[in-house]
Design an enzyme around this catalytic site. Structure first.
Site, PDB file in Angstrom:
ATOM      1  N   HIS A  81       0.877  -1.171   0.000  1.00 11.35           N
ATOM      2  CA  HIS A  81       0.000   0.000   0.000  1.00 11.35           C
ATOM      3  C   HIS A  81       0.918   1.226   0.000  1.00 11.35           C
ATOM      4  O   HIS A  81       2.024   1.174   0.546  1.00 11.35           O
ATOM      5  CB  HIS A  81      -0.840  -0.050   1.287  1.00 11.35           C
ATOM      6  CG  HIS A  81      -1.903   0.991   1.394  1.00 11.35           C
ATOM      7  ND1 HIS A  81      -1.633   2.294   1.758  1.00 11.35           N
ATOM      8  CD2 HIS A  81      -3.243   0.927   1.204  1.00 11.35           C
ATOM      9  CE1 HIS A  81      -2.771   2.968   1.797  1.00 11.35           C
ATOM     10  NE2 HIS A  81      -3.763   2.167   1.458  1.00 11.35           N
TER      11      HIS A  81
ATOM     12  N   ASP B 104       3.164  -4.347   7.914  1.00 13.26           N
ATOM     13  CA  ASP B 104       1.911  -3.614   7.794  1.00 13.26           C
ATOM     14  C   ASP B 104       0.783  -4.641   7.964  1.00 13.26           C
ATOM     15  O   ASP B 104       0.508  -5.430   7.060  1.00 13.26           O
ATOM     16  CB  ASP B 104       1.871  -2.949   6.407  1.00 13.26           C
ATOM     17  CG  ASP B 104       0.511  -2.338   6.094  1.00 13.26           C
ATOM     18  OD1 ASP B 104      -0.428  -2.490   6.899  1.00 13.26           O
ATOM     19  OD2 ASP B 104       0.392  -1.714   5.020  1.00 13.26           O
TER      20      ASP B 104
ATOM     21  N   GLN C 200      -4.465  -5.271   6.856  1.00 10.55           N
ATOM     22  CA  GLN C 200      -5.458  -6.188   6.290  1.00 10.55           C
ATOM     23  C   GLN C 200      -5.472  -7.556   6.972  1.00 10.55           C
ATOM     24  O   GLN C 200      -6.291  -8.405   6.635  1.00 10.55           O
ATOM     25  CB  GLN C 200      -5.204  -6.390   4.785  1.00 10.55           C
ATOM     26  CG  GLN C 200      -5.394  -5.131   3.969  1.00 10.55           C
ATOM     27  CD  GLN C 200      -6.830  -4.612   4.002  1.00 10.55           C
ATOM     28  OE1 GLN C 200      -7.771  -5.332   4.327  1.00 10.55           O
ATOM     29  NE2 GLN C 200      -6.993  -3.343   3.680  1.00 10.55           N
TER      30      GLN C 200
ATOM     31  N   LYS D  75     -10.330  -0.415  10.557  1.00 12.12           N
ATOM     32  CA  LYS D  75     -10.467  -1.676   9.798  1.00 12.12           C
ATOM     33  C   LYS D  75     -10.724  -2.844  10.761  1.00 12.12           C
ATOM     34  O   LYS D  75     -11.018  -3.942  10.334  1.00 12.12           O
ATOM     35  CB  LYS D  75      -9.196  -1.947   8.990  1.00 12.12           C
ATOM     36  CG  LYS D  75      -8.944  -0.917   7.878  1.00 12.12           C
ATOM     37  CD  LYS D  75      -7.774  -1.337   7.037  1.00 12.12           C
ATOM     38  CE  LYS D  75      -7.139  -0.198   6.269  1.00 12.12           C
ATOM     39  NZ  LYS D  75      -7.921   0.277   5.135  1.00 12.12           N
TER      40      LYS D  75
HETATM   41  N1  PLP Z   1      -1.873  -0.672   4.572  1.00 13.01           N
HETATM   42  C1  PLP Z   1      -2.806  -1.415   3.989  1.00 13.01           C
HETATM   43  C2  PLP Z   1      -2.462  -2.803   3.555  1.00 13.01           C
HETATM   44  C3  PLP Z   1      -4.086  -0.895   3.791  1.00 13.01           C
HETATM   45  O1  PLP Z   1      -5.020  -1.647   3.200  1.00 13.01           O
HETATM   46  C4  PLP Z   1      -4.370   0.423   4.216  1.00 13.01           C
HETATM   47  C5  PLP Z   1      -5.694   1.017   3.995  1.00 13.01           C
HETATM   48  O2  PLP Z   1      -6.389   0.701   3.060  1.00 13.01           O
HETATM   49  C6  PLP Z   1      -3.355   1.146   4.842  1.00 13.01           C
HETATM   50  C7  PLP Z   1      -2.129   0.569   5.002  1.00 13.01           C
HETATM   51  C8  PLP Z   1      -3.579   2.544   5.320  1.00 13.01           C
HETATM   52  O3  PLP Z   1      -4.470   2.566   6.375  1.00 13.01           O
HETATM   53  P1  PLP Z   1      -5.003   3.942   6.990  1.00 13.01           P
HETATM   54  O4  PLP Z   1      -5.542   4.744   5.837  1.00 13.01           O
HETATM   55  O5  PLP Z   1      -6.036   3.520   7.957  1.00 13.01           O
HETATM   56  O6  PLP Z   1      -3.842   4.615   7.634  1.00 13.01           O
END
Ligand code: PLP
Length: 416
Positions: free
Chosen positions: A131, A208, A211, A234
């Site tokens: 991401h 990270d 998910q 999430k």
């Molecule tokens: N990492 C992953 C794999 C994600 O799916 C997301 C959000 O979709 C994020 C990081 C970023 O999360 P946030 O926008 O809650 O900081």
């Protein structure tokens, strides 16, 4: 003749209606509401919503500073939430958990604090499946110290191609930062191999977990990583809070990223010394209510039967993948099988833009996401601009999947 063994009791089924009743949105929106955008944000559970409302309306005060009883109660509730989050992550101690505003904030702390220790030419190893929030912070922080970013390629199924790890991990590698689970393909990363590679060169492994955590508690000790980030929204809590777990020994060594109140030991005009972790990484007023809600969500989720939920989510994933396979012109992205895969599927409808797919689905009450999902390098690798994503959570049912599949039949009939 010996007696026949008594038949094993059939495994009790998941009480899905009971589970859905714990998420107020389903009663509020009624029948015909099919929420399949859980990878973007999950729906809030009753435990989290009630904890948030109780704090904001009956127990609100700032934390870590006041000496009156209300302030002390707020601090205690905040610290209890930290402990509940730590338990969900399998952390050794609550003080290993830094409260953040979400994954993005957490990964920015990780990148800026770790890069402050790097030298020019040191390498940060990411993957092409990340991401943007696990790419851009490393680019920003790495550029300041002259560190070089490298990326693990993907195999044909969109999984990290770890066969080439030996060539990518060298003595220059100081950080390996990867997703536990892709938000586009659902592929779950083999962290064991990456942990081993990191250890072999003294690098730090950052994960990270955004998910992964909505599909059950994790055990950061067993994962053998050093930092683990995720977002509360999430994980069926409110927006506004998340966490960064940092292994204690490492946290003690790391410099802070953001400066301000509540993260210091002593400030003079000439310079400052910093508080011990986790407070060193929590400058300013933290997201108190959302953190308390996140703690409540973690405590409630930890008590669920995850073996049964996992079986339920996998059955829905199977139904979804099989159904997609029967619709002409619909091509799923990512692993074909169910192993090491979270229950989310991105797909392309030949000749139809994902936004048009989402709009037609929305007319049938089906919420999906279309776009690059903040994962442009992954889409570039697959030769795509964008895709449509359906992501499943513990409260989804077969009717949600079937509504999506019927909607896609219509999309193909009308637009393809
Ligand atoms: N990492 C992953 C794999 C994600 O799916 C997301 C959000 O979709 C994020 C990081 C970023 O999360 P946030 O926008 O809650 O900081």
């Amino acid at each position: 003749m010996s007696a026949a063994p008594a038949p094993k009791p059939a495994p009790e089924r998941l009480d899905l209606a009971g589970l859905r009743a714990e998420f107020p949105i389903f009663a509020a929106r009624g029948a015909g509401f099919h929420y399949l955008d859980n990878a973007a944000t999950g729906q809030i559970c009753r435990a989290a919503a009630e904890a948030l409302l109780a704090f904001e309306t009956r127990a609100r005060a700032n934390v870590k500073r006041g000496v009156y009883r209300l302030a002390d109660e707020a601090t205690q509730a905040f610290e209890r939430a930290r402990a509940e989050i730590a338990a969900y992550l399998g952390a050794r101690e609550a003080r290993e958990v830094v409260i953040t505003s979400g994954t993005t904030h957490a990964l920015n702390i990780a990148a800026h604090s770790l890069c402050a220790r790097l030298r020019p030419g040191d390498e940060i190893l990411l993957s092409r499946a990340e991401h943007h929030s696990n790419i851009v912070p490393w680019q920003l922080a790495g550029a300041r110290v002259g560190a070089v970013i490298r990326a693990i390629p993907l195999d044909d199924e969109g999984r990290l191609d770890l066969d080439r790890l030996d060539a990518l991990v060298t003595r220059r590698t100081k950080v390996i930062a990867v997703t536990h689970c892709s938000n586009v393909t659902g592929a779950v990363t083999d962290l064991g191999k990456l942990g081993e590679a990191a250890r072999s060169v003294g690098a730090v492994l950052v994960v990270d977990g955004a998910q992964r955590v909505p599909h059950g508690p994790v055990d950061v000790q067993a994962l053998d990583c050093d930092l683990y980030a995720f977002s509360g929204h999430k994980l069926f809590a409110s927006t506004g809070a998340g966490a960064l777990w940092i292994r204690r020994e490492l946290a003690e060594e790391l410099p802070p990223f953001l400066g301000g109140g509540e993260m210091i030991r002593r400030v003079t005009i000439e310079g400052s010394t910093f508080a011990a972790p986790p407070h060193r990484f929590e400058a300013g007023t933290p997201p108190i209510g959302p953190a308390i809600a996140l703690g409540a969500a973690c405590a409630w989720l930890a008590g669920l039967d995850w073996a049964r939920i996992h079986a339920h989510e996998t059955a829905l994933l199977d139904r979804l993948l099989s159904g997609l396979g029967t619709i002409r012109g619909v091509r799923p992205i990512g692993p074909a099988g169910l192993q090491a895969r979270a229950p989310l599927v991105s797909f392309v409808v030949d000749g139809v833009h994902p936004h048009d797919v989402c709009q037609l689905l929305d007319a049938r009450g089906v919420c999906t996401r279309g776009g690059h999902h903040c994962a442009q390098p992954l889409h570039d690798t697959l030769g795509l601009e964008a895709s449509t994503r359906a992501s499943i959570a513990l409260y989804n049912d077969a009717a949600d999947v079937d509504a999506l599949l019927e909607g896609l039949e219509e999309v193909v009939r009308r637009l393809a």
